[in-house]
Motif scaffolding. Structure first.
Motif, PDB file in Angstrom:
ATOM      1  N   GLY A 240      28.555 -41.649   8.442  1.00 58.40           N
ATOM      2  CA  GLY A 240      28.298 -42.245   7.135  1.00 58.40           C
ATOM      3  C   GLY A 240      26.858 -42.668   6.901  1.00 58.40           C
ATOM      4  N   TYR A 241      25.945 -42.237   7.757  1.00 58.32           N
ATOM      5  CA  TYR A 241      24.541 -42.541   7.491  1.00 58.32           C
ATOM      6  C   TYR A 241      24.061 -41.594   6.381  1.00 58.32           C
ATOM      7  N   THR A 242      23.543 -42.167   5.322  1.00 63.80           N
ATOM      8  CA  THR A 242      23.086 -41.281   4.243  1.00 63.80           C
ATOM      9  C   THR A 242      21.581 -41.054   4.296  1.00 63.80           C
ATOM     10  N   GLU A 243      20.832 -42.116   4.605  1.00 68.34           N
ATOM     11  CA  GLU A 243      19.399 -41.874   4.740  1.00 68.34           C
ATOM     12  C   GLU A 243      18.833 -42.565   5.974  1.00 68.34           C
ATOM     13  N   PRO A 244      17.780 -41.979   6.542  1.00 62.87           N
ATOM     14  CA  PRO A 244      17.224 -42.576   7.758  1.00 62.87           C
ATOM     15  C   PRO A 244      16.601 -43.938   7.478  1.00 62.87           C
ATOM     16  N   THR A 245      16.731 -44.858   8.419  1.00 61.49           N
ATOM     17  CA  THR A 245      16.088 -46.170   8.281  1.00 61.49           C
ATOM     18  C   THR A 245      14.588 -45.981   8.538  1.00 61.49           C
ATOM     19  N   PRO A 246      13.766 -46.970   8.176  1.00 54.68           N
ATOM     20  CA  PRO A 246      12.315 -46.805   8.376  1.00 54.68           C
ATOM     21  C   PRO A 246      11.927 -46.415   9.806  1.00 54.68           C
ATOM     22  N   ILE A 247      12.556 -47.019  10.811  1.00 45.70           N
ATOM     23  CA  ILE A 247      12.174 -46.674  12.196  1.00 45.70           C
ATOM     24  C   ILE A 247      12.583 -45.229  12.491  1.00 45.70           C
ATOM     25  N   GLN A 248      13.677 -44.800  11.925  1.00 46.51           N
ATOM     26  CA  GLN A 248      14.101 -43.403  12.133  1.00 46.51           C
ATOM     27  C   GLN A 248      13.125 -42.454  11.440  1.00 46.51           C
ATOM     28  N   GLN A 249      12.704 -42.821  10.237  1.00 42.03           N
ATOM     29  CA  GLN A 249      11.738 -41.971   9.532  1.00 42.03           C
ATOM     30  C   GLN A 249      10.458 -41.813  10.335  1.00 42.03           C
TER      31      GLN A 249
ATOM     32  N   GLN B 105      12.869 -54.475  16.314  1.00 42.49           N
ATOM     33  CA  GLN B 105      13.957 -55.333  16.759  1.00 42.49           C
ATOM     34  C   GLN B 105      15.280 -54.599  16.610  1.00 42.49           C
ATOM     35  N   THR B 106      16.261 -55.198  17.181  1.00 45.95           N
ATOM     36  CA  THR B 106      17.583 -54.629  17.070  1.00 45.95           C
ATOM     37  C   THR B 106      18.076 -54.775  15.621  1.00 45.95           C
ATOM     38  N   GLY B 107      18.919 -53.882  15.194  1.00 44.73           N
ATOM     39  CA  GLY B 107      19.400 -53.947  13.813  1.00 44.73           C
ATOM     40  C   GLY B 107      18.617 -53.060  12.867  1.00 44.73           C
ATOM     41  N   THR B 108      17.606 -52.377  13.374  1.00 38.22           N
ATOM     42  CA  THR B 108      16.774 -51.542  12.509  1.00 38.22           C
ATOM     43  C   THR B 108      17.213 -50.076  12.544  1.00 38.22           C
ATOM     44  N   GLY B 109      18.143 -49.761  13.412  1.00 43.24           N
ATOM     45  CA  GLY B 109      18.567 -48.355  13.559  1.00 43.24           C
ATOM     46  C   GLY B 109      17.793 -47.647  14.654  1.00 43.24           C
ATOM     47  N   LYS B 110      17.234 -48.423  15.598  1.00 42.07           N
ATOM     48  CA  LYS B 110      16.364 -47.795  16.611  1.00 42.07           C
ATOM     49  C   LYS B 110      17.155 -46.927  17.585  1.00 42.07           C
ATOM     50  N   THR B 111      18.434 -47.241  17.814  1.00 40.25           N
ATOM     51  CA  THR B 111      19.213 -46.431  18.760  1.00 40.25           C
ATOM     52  C   THR B 111      19.283 -44.973  18.290  1.00 40.25           C
ATOM     53  N   ALA B 112      19.672 -44.786  17.032  1.00 43.64           N
ATOM     54  CA  ALA B 112      19.741 -43.412  16.521  1.00 43.64           C
ATOM     55  C   ALA B 112      18.341 -42.815  16.420  1.00 43.64           C
ATOM     56  N   ALA B 113      17.330 -43.667  16.243  1.00 38.20           N
ATOM     57  CA  ALA B 113      15.943 -43.165  16.144  1.00 38.20           C
ATOM     58  C   ALA B 113      15.544 -42.446  17.423  1.00 38.20           C
TER      59      ALA B 113
ATOM     60  N   ILE C 158      25.228 -57.046  21.002  1.00 37.66           N
ATOM     61  CA  ILE C 158      26.408 -57.102  20.133  1.00 37.66           C
ATOM     62  C   ILE C 158      26.114 -56.302  18.875  1.00 37.66           C
ATOM     63  N   ASP C 159      26.946 -55.346  18.596  1.00 29.89           N
ATOM     64  CA  ASP C 159      26.724 -54.556  17.402  1.00 29.89           C
ATOM     65  C   ASP C 159      27.980 -54.613  16.547  1.00 29.89           C
ATOM     66  N   VAL C 160      28.049 -55.626  15.739  1.00 37.50           N
ATOM     67  CA  VAL C 160      29.179 -55.783  14.841  1.00 37.50           C
ATOM     68  C   VAL C 160      28.597 -55.835  13.445  1.00 37.50           C
TER      69      VAL C 160
ATOM     70  N   ARG D 136      22.520 -56.702   9.588  1.00 36.44           N
ATOM     71  CA  ARG D 136      22.228 -55.422  10.217  1.00 36.44           C
ATOM     72  C   ARG D 136      22.366 -54.283   9.232  1.00 36.44           C
ATOM     73  N   ALA D 137      21.490 -53.312   9.446  1.00 37.02           N
ATOM     74  CA  ALA D 137      21.503 -52.092   8.639  1.00 37.02           C
ATOM     75  C   ALA D 137      21.658 -52.427   7.143  1.00 37.02           C
ATOM     76  N   ALA D 138      20.738 -53.272   6.695  1.00 36.91           N
ATOM     77  CA  ALA D 138      20.579 -53.574   5.270  1.00 36.91           C
ATOM     78  C   ALA D 138      21.715 -54.359   4.615  1.00 36.91           C
TER      79      ALA D 138
HETATM   80  P1  AMP Z   1      20.423 -50.520  16.067  1.00 39.88           P
HETATM   81  O1  AMP Z   1      19.139 -51.120  15.585  1.00 39.88           O
HETATM   82  O2  AMP Z   1      20.231 -49.189  16.666  1.00 39.88           O
HETATM   83  O3  AMP Z   1      21.176 -51.484  16.921  1.00 39.88           O
HETATM   84  O4  AMP Z   1      21.349 -50.206  14.769  1.00 39.88           O
HETATM   85  C1  AMP Z   1      21.881 -51.229  13.955  1.00 39.88           C
HETATM   86  C2  AMP Z   1      23.032 -50.765  13.103  1.00 39.88           C
HETATM   87  O5  AMP Z   1      22.574 -49.859  12.093  1.00 39.88           O
HETATM   88  C3  AMP Z   1      24.128 -50.015  13.837  1.00 39.88           C
HETATM   89  O6  AMP Z   1      25.355 -50.554  13.408  1.00 39.88           O
HETATM   90  C4  AMP Z   1      24.005 -48.578  13.387  1.00 39.88           C
HETATM   91  O7  AMP Z   1      25.258 -47.918  13.376  1.00 39.88           O
HETATM   92  C5  AMP Z   1      23.448 -48.725  11.991  1.00 39.88           C
HETATM   93  N1  AMP Z   1      22.608 -47.591  11.547  1.00 39.88           N
HETATM   94  C6  AMP Z   1      21.763 -46.866  12.290  1.00 39.88           C
HETATM   95  N2  AMP Z   1      21.155 -45.914  11.547  1.00 39.88           N
HETATM   96  C7  AMP Z   1      21.633 -46.060  10.285  1.00 39.88           C
HETATM   97  C8  AMP Z   1      21.381 -45.376   9.045  1.00 39.88           C
HETATM   98  N3  AMP Z   1      20.515 -44.370   8.960  1.00 39.88           N
HETATM   99  N4  AMP Z   1      22.050 -45.794   7.949  1.00 39.88           N
HETATM  100  C9  AMP Z   1      22.942 -46.833   8.033  1.00 39.88           C
HETATM  101  N5  AMP Z   1      23.226 -47.520   9.174  1.00 39.88           N
HETATM  102  C10 AMP Z   1      22.567 -47.146  10.285  1.00 39.88           C
END
Ligand code: AMP
Length: 418
Positions: free
Chosen positions: A20-29, A46-54, A304-306, A333-335
């Protein structure tokens, strides 16, 4: 902007869509193109920015499009089991359309299943340094094919004394590799480590110190002997939500969770003396909504990722600004939006100043309407906060969340703390 622009493997794009990710977060971009290009990254995020997927997405793309599988080609180091598990879960989700496997390696649980997973052959190991060294010395881990090394929450790993272990591990993996280094803060020992192990890194930076912009902060001055009643009164006034409360010690977490359960809240503690299974149960219960209130210590709460944490309450003020950032990074987290409340006693004055200096803005003071402060004058406290904007962005200035007098739905008298 969407994920198609990165030319990622189609299987990954399908997973992204399914998650369900529609657009990359700034750190992913910022980070994904650099990692896809093979460059080293110094990520200040920091955590919560989407850095794991980045970092995971470009790594998975590499594993899928080059080389062979069933060899450990990526090593991810993380400070805590919770964070390791969280990265692993993200990996599992993103790899659903692929044959890539990841395994976690951390202490506090039996070695057997971890060794068995390693023997089956995995492309990605996500490990806490201590147990990894253990298994390496026993000959269960082969890191000779590692192409990518990730250090996640490097500052926290150093805080926890893992620096020597990290150095030992790095000596045992190929020097010819890509290194991705993530840290929320950059104190001097972390800077030295980064300089030593990164080659011409590209720095990507998102909110270096300031907590997520979607979090609004408030400070509740209170006398120490009224802290508990103030917390109960605050909880009473929250109309809904999932609440994460932080205490300074394991004992206090345990005790407070017990008291909240007695008062009818569906509560669990999350502290370091609990077994890995107990912790996992608490986390899973919180994630699924079985528990609405989790009372945690800093270390236990790492990773913790809730997604739906609506309120973080610092029952005890954290010891460092860094810990403050990490704690409140658990909400918003995640906006999504979140509220971070800090109960502050007069002795917390210096810490409040440090936090405000780092945020570059004062934290709003609040008095809880209708609460009997018994002669204590909250409005008189902490008047002299004088934050000088540091190298951080301004803190968000959200309107305070109105207190709502209705009965909180999380007080349902249904679950006792385990
Ligand atoms: P992280 O900073 O990696 O711990 O990610 C924080 C939360 O953001 C997690 O719940 C991810 O599933 C979610 N997330 C990561 N990338 C996106 C994205 N592109 N759009 C929406 N949520 C995201």
């Amino acid at each position: 902007m969407n994920f198609d622009q990165f030319s990622l493997d189609a299987r990954l794009l399908t997973s992204i869509q399914n998650i369900g990710y529609t657009e990359p977060t700034p750190i992913q971009q910022q980070a994904i193109p650099v990692v896809l290009n093979g460059g080293d990254v110094l990520g200040l995020a920091q955590t919560g920015t989407g850095k794991t997927a980045a970092f995971l997405l470009p790594i998975l793309h590499r594993l899928l499009t080059t080389g062979t599988l069933r060899r450990t080609r990526t090593l991810i180091l993380a400070p805590t089991r919770e964070l390791a598990e969280q990265i692993h879960q993200a990996c599992v989700e993103l790899c659903k359309q692929t044959k890539i496997r990841s395994a976690t390696v951390y202490g506090g649980v039996g070695k057997g299943p971890q060794i068995a997973a390693l023997q089956r052959g995995v492309e990605i190991i996500i490990a806490c340094p201590g147990r990894l060294l253990d298994l390496m010395s026993e000959g269960h881990v082969n890191l000779t094919a590692v192409e990518v090394l990730v250090l996640d929450e490097a500052d926290r790993m150093c805080d926890m004394g893992f620096l020597p272990d990290i150095r030992r591990i790095i000596q045992r993996i190929p020097t010819e590799r890509q290194t991705l280094f993530f840290s929320a803060t950059m104190p001097s020992d972390i800077r030295v480590l980064a300089d030593n192990i990164l080659r011409n890194p590209v720095t990507v930076q998102v909110d270096l110190i300031a907590p997520a912009k979607t979090v609004s902060h408030a400070l509740y001055p209170v006398a120490s002997d009224q802290k508990r009643s103030l917390l109960f009164a605050i909880l009473e006034q929250l109309s809904a939500g999932r609440v994460l409360i932080f205490t300074r010690t394991k004992h206090r977490a345990q005790q407070l969770a017990r008291e909240l359960s007695k008062r009818g809240y569906s509560t669990a503690p999350l502290q370091g003396n609990m077994s890995q299974n107990q912790r996992q149960r608490a986390l899973d219960g919180f994630r699924s909504g079985h528990f609405d209130v989790l009372v945690a210590t800093d270390i236990a709460a790492r990773g913790i990722d809730v997604a739906e944490i609506t309120h973080v309450i610092n029952y005890d003020i954290p010891d460092t600004v860094d810990a403050y950032t990490h704690r409140i990074g658990r909400t918003g987290r995640a906006a999504q939006t979140g509220d971070a409340y800090t109960l502050a006693v007069p002795d917390d004055m210096l810490m409040v100043r440090d936090i405000e200096r780092a945020l570059g803005a004062p934290v709003e003071r609040r008095c809880l309407e209708g609460f009997d402060y018994q002669g204590f004058a909250p409005e008189e406290q902490f008047k002299t906060a004088a934050p000088k904007p540091a190298n951080a962005r301004r803190a968000p200035q959200h309107a305070p969340t109105p207190a709502r007098p209705s009965q909180p739905p999380h007080k349902r008298h249904r679950h006792a703390a385990r």
